[in-house]
Motif scaffolding. Structure first.
Motif, PDB file in Angstrom:
ATOM      1  N   ASN A  33       6.645   5.731 -14.319  1.00 56.46           N
ATOM      2  CA  ASN A  33       8.036   5.470 -14.674  1.00 56.46           C
ATOM      3  C   ASN A  33       8.398   3.995 -14.737  1.00 56.46           C
ATOM      4  N   GLY A  34       7.558   3.124 -14.209  1.00 56.29           N
ATOM      5  CA  GLY A  34       7.829   1.695 -14.249  1.00 56.29           C
ATOM      6  C   GLY A  34       8.667   1.175 -13.101  1.00 56.29           C
ATOM      7  N   TYR A  35       8.788   1.934 -12.019  1.00 56.01           N
ATOM      8  CA  TYR A  35       9.535   1.471 -10.843  1.00 56.01           C
ATOM      9  C   TYR A  35       8.660   0.541 -10.008  1.00 56.01           C
ATOM     10  N   VAL A  36       9.278  -0.477  -9.422  1.00 55.39           N
ATOM     11  CA  VAL A  36       8.557  -1.380  -8.527  1.00 55.39           C
ATOM     12  C   VAL A  36       8.338  -0.645  -7.214  1.00 55.39           C
ATOM     13  N   ARG A  37       7.075  -0.547  -6.791  1.00 54.66           N
ATOM     14  CA  ARG A  37       6.738   0.182  -5.568  1.00 54.66           C
ATOM     15  C   ARG A  37       6.441  -0.737  -4.403  1.00 54.66           C
ATOM     16  N   GLY A  38       6.085  -1.990  -4.708  1.00 56.49           N
ATOM     17  CA  GLY A  38       5.773  -2.923  -3.642  1.00 56.49           C
ATOM     18  C   GLY A  38       5.749  -4.346  -4.153  1.00 56.49           C
ATOM     19  N   VAL A  39       5.961  -5.273  -3.242  1.00 59.78           N
ATOM     20  CA  VAL A  39       5.981  -6.693  -3.572  1.00 59.78           C
ATOM     21  C   VAL A  39       5.119  -7.440  -2.559  1.00 59.78           C
ATOM     22  N   HIS A  40       4.282  -8.309  -3.065  1.00 60.45           N
ATOM     23  CA  HIS A  40       3.494  -9.200  -2.202  1.00 60.45           C
ATOM     24  C   HIS A  40       3.618 -10.597  -2.781  1.00 60.45           C
ATOM     25  N   THR A  41       4.110 -11.524  -1.990  1.00 60.28           N
ATOM     26  CA  THR A  41       4.319 -12.890  -2.455  1.00 60.28           C
ATOM     27  C   THR A  41       3.295 -13.810  -1.810  1.00 60.28           C
ATOM     28  N   ALA A  42       2.722 -14.688  -2.630  1.00 53.24           N
ATOM     29  CA  ALA A  42       1.725 -15.640  -2.158  1.00 53.24           C
ATOM     30  C   ALA A  42       2.037 -17.003  -2.766  1.00 53.24           C
ATOM     31  N   PRO A  43       1.521 -18.069  -2.178  1.00 53.21           N
ATOM     32  CA  PRO A  43       1.745 -19.395  -2.754  1.00 53.21           C
ATOM     33  C   PRO A  43       1.203 -19.491  -4.183  1.00 53.21           C
TER      34      PRO A  43
END
Length: 151
Positions: free
Chosen positions: A7-17
């Protein structure tokens, strides 16, 4: 971002430099999403033996696009695999396009990984809400409701 290919939903976020390759953060992004996937689609930026091995160890099928290296072009089989993977990945890429176009995520507004992570998470929530609202109104508009910008 980890995006649901259905469906194109964001399931997770991981932020890195920004000075680190996304290839080394692939495992953290998948684990951080807490998803039960049977296949993971990814672009050439995640193409490494370590990432493919991580998916094998977790009994997840790899749909990471193949990457050509110097003096080692892609085989016909790898080109076909990339073509088949890209047909499914366009759903995920639409999410990134929406994030850049509507939510100004071409560049981070803050300095520091924690602040940028908070910004990306909040904008991801907004994108999911927008997608859900569009799905409700497009799939089944309520009686008597006039949608703005409808032609």
């Amino acid at each position: 971002m980890v995006v649901d290919a259905q469906n194109g939903y964001v399931r997770g976020v991981h932020t890195a430099p920004a000075n680190q390759s996304e290839m080394i953060h692939f495992e953290a992004a998948i684990k951080g999403a807490h998803i039960e996937a049977n296949r993971v689609y990814a672009d050439k930026g995640s193409a490494s033996n370590a990432n493919r091995q991580f998916l094998r160890n977790h009994k997840i099928k790899s749909a990471i696009m193949h990457r050509a290296y110097k003096n080692k072009p892609l085989s016909a089989r790898q080109k076909l695999a990339n073509k088949l993977i890209s047909k499914k990945r366009y759903i995920v890429e639409q999410c990134f396009g929406t994030a850049k176009r509507l939510f100004g995520m071409g560049r981070a507004s803050y300095f520091g990984t924690a602040k940028v992570n908070a910004q990306v998470m909040l904008k991801s929530i907004c994108m999911n809400l927008k997608k859900a609202a569009n799905k409700i109104f497009v799939d089944k508009p309520p009686r008597g409701v006039v949608r703005p910008n409808a032609t």
